[in-house]
Design an enzyme around this catalytic site. Structure first.
Site, PDB file in Angstrom:
ATOM      1  CD  GLU A 193      -2.415  -5.132  11.617  1.00 20.68           C
ATOM      2  OE1 GLU A 193      -1.565  -6.036  11.559  1.00 20.68           O
ATOM      3  OE2 GLU A 193      -2.637  -4.363  10.683  1.00 20.68           O
ATOM      4  CG  HIS A 253      -4.767 -36.705  15.625  1.00 21.06           C
ATOM      5  ND1 HIS A 253      -4.935 -38.030  15.966  1.00 21.06           N
ATOM      6  CD2 HIS A 253      -5.737 -36.404  14.738  1.00 21.06           C
ATOM      7  CE1 HIS A 253      -5.962 -38.521  15.279  1.00 21.06           C
ATOM      8  NE2 HIS A 253      -6.468 -37.555  14.535  1.00 21.06           N
ATOM      9  N   GLY A 287      -4.945  -2.400   5.180  1.00 15.48           N
ATOM     10  CA  GLY A 287      -4.156  -3.545   4.723  1.00 15.48           C
ATOM     11  C   GLY A 287      -4.853  -4.873   4.965  1.00 15.48           C
ATOM     12  NE  ARG A 288      -6.805  -4.485  11.085  1.00 20.67           N
ATOM     13  CZ  ARG A 288      -6.195  -3.306  11.198  1.00 20.67           C
ATOM     14  NH1 ARG A 288      -5.095  -3.070  10.533  1.00 20.67           N
ATOM     15  NH2 ARG A 288      -6.696  -2.355  11.966  1.00 20.67           N
ATOM     16  CE  LYS A 309      -3.711   2.129   2.683  1.00 16.06           C
ATOM     17  NZ  LYS A 309      -4.676   1.972   3.779  1.00 16.06           N
ATOM     18  CD  GLU A 347       9.268  -6.024   7.338  1.00 18.12           C
ATOM     19  OE1 GLU A 347       8.966  -4.904   6.844  1.00 18.12           O
ATOM     20  OE2 GLU A 347       9.077  -6.313   8.531  1.00 18.12           O
ATOM     21  CE  LYS A 367       4.302  -1.259   8.340  1.00 19.00           C
ATOM     22  NZ  LYS A 367       3.567  -0.789   7.180  1.00 19.00           N
TER      23      LYS A 367
HETATM   24  C1  G6Q Z   1      -2.656  -4.083   7.913  1.00 17.18           C
HETATM   25  C2  G6Q Z   1      -1.428  -3.477   8.377  1.00 17.18           C
HETATM   26  C3  G6Q Z   1      -0.149  -4.129   7.912  1.00 17.18           C
HETATM   27  C4  G6Q Z   1       0.236  -3.788   6.480  1.00 17.18           C
HETATM   28  C5  G6Q Z   1       1.675  -4.216   6.244  1.00 17.18           C
HETATM   29  C6  G6Q Z   1       2.134  -3.957   4.835  1.00 17.18           C
HETATM   30  O1  G6Q Z   1      -3.764  -3.697   8.186  1.00 17.18           O
HETATM   31  O2  G6Q Z   1      -1.437  -2.132   8.127  1.00 17.18           O
HETATM   32  O3  G6Q Z   1      -0.172  -5.524   8.040  1.00 17.18           O
HETATM   33  O4  G6Q Z   1      -0.619  -4.397   5.576  1.00 17.18           O
HETATM   34  O5  G6Q Z   1       2.490  -3.570   7.162  1.00 17.18           O
HETATM   35  O6  G6Q Z   1       2.040  -2.603   4.516  1.00 17.18           O
HETATM   36  P1  G6Q Z   1       2.212  -2.118   3.032  1.00 17.18           P
HETATM   37  O7  G6Q Z   1       1.119  -2.700   2.216  1.00 17.18           O
HETATM   38  O8  G6Q Z   1       2.142  -0.616   3.081  1.00 17.18           O
HETATM   39  O9  G6Q Z   1       3.551  -2.612   2.564  1.00 17.18           O
END
Ligand code: G6Q
Length: 548
Positions: free
Chosen positions: A359, A390, A273-274, A211, A217, A510
């Protein structure tokens, strides 16, 4: 509200009524609740968007449902739901609208947010994604050396990874089998190395999903991917255009990275994001299952959105599930919630739900900043059945903690092999039955058990669960299931009066690591100003690296 003023929840009339009602219910066993009410199993059920929810094996009575509904009314769950659907800025700490529901609205709908029709924007992007996906899937889109794309690697993390991985695994049955799909998320080089192992750069397309397009990462993995790609394609920069596409809201950073914005699929700040697997973040899903199946998934999401918006609270699946979570977390003191899909394709679903639920509702202050004086989001965890049976089910059956569970099962298997499916489903029904009703000492004795072993074999029962049934795991069903949990999370957040849509704890992580990177890499011994533990750990690591 000042920070030390108590939030309103505990002083609501329905909360007080639930507190005294709890004392009565806590003393009752599910065996008695069922014995004294033979219709219970047929009455405490609800249907919506193709899902069937049996919530009768919960430690509730009709009065509990009524009081929880009253609590939802007093907390303004419906008003808040309408505010979300209207595009109001209900994510207060980030001052943003929360409109993932717009991502799955049908083309003919319109939703104006700040004067812009967001549904139109959504469908323009879906059309571009669809055209691109068709070109790749048909072989018309070729790599730099003219070979068709056979491998797709999604590079992303958190919300830009968990949804795509989960959906690919869940819908593998519907995926283009001649193509390989891999997912790189961890900054651990092992993830990249193993995910690209054996792939031919000439046939590999990277989808860089971020996003912000600044996440450490993802950007690290994206740069490594570019090196890997160029190394395999003769080092020609022009190759990037054929092997990299981006999914992002940040066109400027995408361009800086070297990806043509023509090959960028956008989304909007009102998609968290989620909550983004049904946005362009789902490009890898669309490449796997094709645009028509992707549209079916969106229709499933939308069907559950409509159910959430229209069904009365007492018949509303996500509202009921959300209220039950509040009931167990805040009245019974349950810490966790187990989710057990009885479908191997859903093996990443619990991990996906962990982010969605934890989250969103792992928050300690209300919307106006007051510290909560009640528990919020439960710890979500789980594994597919029957494997979990199990291992950890022992603790659910006979341990000392109360763990409400969701069992998810399907009427039909996508891989009907002999008796497998009947055996699988018999376990769904048997587990929830055993958890609820247990085994009394008399029953254990009647089996001829030696007296000294009887206590060990007794199952107290009275352990609650939901059973969620659907016809078959397909794209539509997956959409309804995800939206079910999204709106359950929403309902819980509305009761607790928290912001389910920010993630400041994640943002902290982050920022922190970025400060330590130069301290690990500096040639000269750096001045460390952390606590003594962190300083010593950094020094130890530096020493080990010097010795390499
Ligand atoms: C989700 C969070 C988080 C995010 C990641 C990746 O709700 O905000 O999990 O999706 O940190 O972020 P980017 O899409 O900006 O790389």
């Amino acid at each position: 509200m000042s920070e030390d003023e108590a939030p309103a929840l505990r002083s609501r009339p329905a909360w007080a009524a639930l507190e005294s009602h709890f004392a009565e219910v806590e003393a009752r066993h599910l065996r008695d609740l069922f014995a004294s009410d033979p219709q219970r199993g047929e009455r405490l059920v609800a249907d919506g968007a193709g899902l069937h929810l049996d919530f009768s094996k919960n430690r509730i009575t009709d009065e509990t449902v009524m009081l929880l509904g009253q609590l939802a009314g007093e907390c303004g769950v419906e008003e808040r739901r309408e505010a979300m659907f209207a595009g109001e800025h209900i994510n207060v700490s980030e001052d943003r609208a929360v409109l993932h529901v717009a991502l799955r609205m049908p083309r003919q709908r319109s939703l104006l947010v700040d004067g812009v029709d967001v549904v139109k924007q959504v469908h323009e992007t879906l059309d571009r994604m669809g055209a691109f996906a068709e070109r790749v899937r048909s072989g018309e889109w070729t790599g730099h050396t003219g070979k068709p794309i056979r491998n797709v690697v999604n590079v992303g993390i958190g919300g830009s990874d968990l949804g795509p991985v989960m959906a690919y695994e869940a819908l593998r049955h519907f995926s283009r089998r001649e193509m390989t799909f891999r997912f790189v998320s961890n900054v651990d080089g092992t993830d990249f190395a193993e995910s690209t192992r054996g792939l031919d750069p000439e046939e590999t397309l990277f989808v860089i999903s971020s996003k912000t397009f600044t996440t450490l990462e993802t950007m690290t993995n994206a740069r490594t991917a570019r090196e890997w790609s160029l190394a395999g394609l003769g080092g020609e920069e022009a190759a990037v255009a054929k092997h990299f596409v981006a999914v992002s809201t940040n066109a400027e950073e995408v361009a800086k990275f070297g990806i043509d914005v023509e090959n960028m699929f956008g989304f909007w700040e009102w998609v968290g994001g989620r909550y983004s697997m049904d946005s362009a973040i789902g490009l890898s899903t669309m490449l796997a299952i094709g645009p028509a199946r992707f549209a079916e998934m969106l229709a499933g999401f939308h069907a559950m959105d409509e159910h959430f918006r229209e069904a009365p609270l007492a018949e509303n699946l996500p509202v009921l599930m959300g209220l039950l979570s509040v009931w167990y977390g805040d009245f019974f003191g349950a810490q966790t919630c187990g989710v057990f899909p009885y479908d191997q394709y859903l093996h990443r679903f619990p991990a996906y739900l962990q982010q969605l639920t934890m989250e969103s509702n792992g928050k300690h202050v209300t919307l106006d900043g007051a510290h909560v004086d009640y528990d919020t989001g439960a710890i979500f965890w789980g594994e597919p059945g029957t494997n979990g049976q199990h291992s950890f089910y022992q603790l659910i059956h006979q341990g000392t903690r109360l763990i409400p569970c969701d069992f998810i099962g399907f009427m039909h298997s996508n891989n009907p092999l002999g008796r497998h499916h009947d055996l699988l489903m018999s376990n769904v029904f048997a587990q929830s039955e055993a958890l609820a009703f247990g085994k009394t000492p008399e029953q254990v004795r009647a089996e001829g058990t030696a007296e000294e072993v009887v206590p060990h074999r007794v199952m107290e029962g009275n352990r609650p669960s939901n059973t969620i049934l659907a016809e078959r795991l397909d794209p539509h069903t997956l959409g309804t299931l995800v939206a079910l949990y999204e709106h359950s999370v929403f309902t819980q957040g509305a009761i607790w009066g928290i912001d389910s849509f920010d993630q400041w704890g994640v943002e902290l992580g982050k920022a922190l690591a970025v400060a330590i990177i130069p301290e690990l890499q500096a040639d000269e011994e750096p001045e460390l100003a952390h606590d003594s533990s962190t300083n010593a750990l950094i020094r130890r690591y530096r020493q080990a690296r010097r010795a390499e």
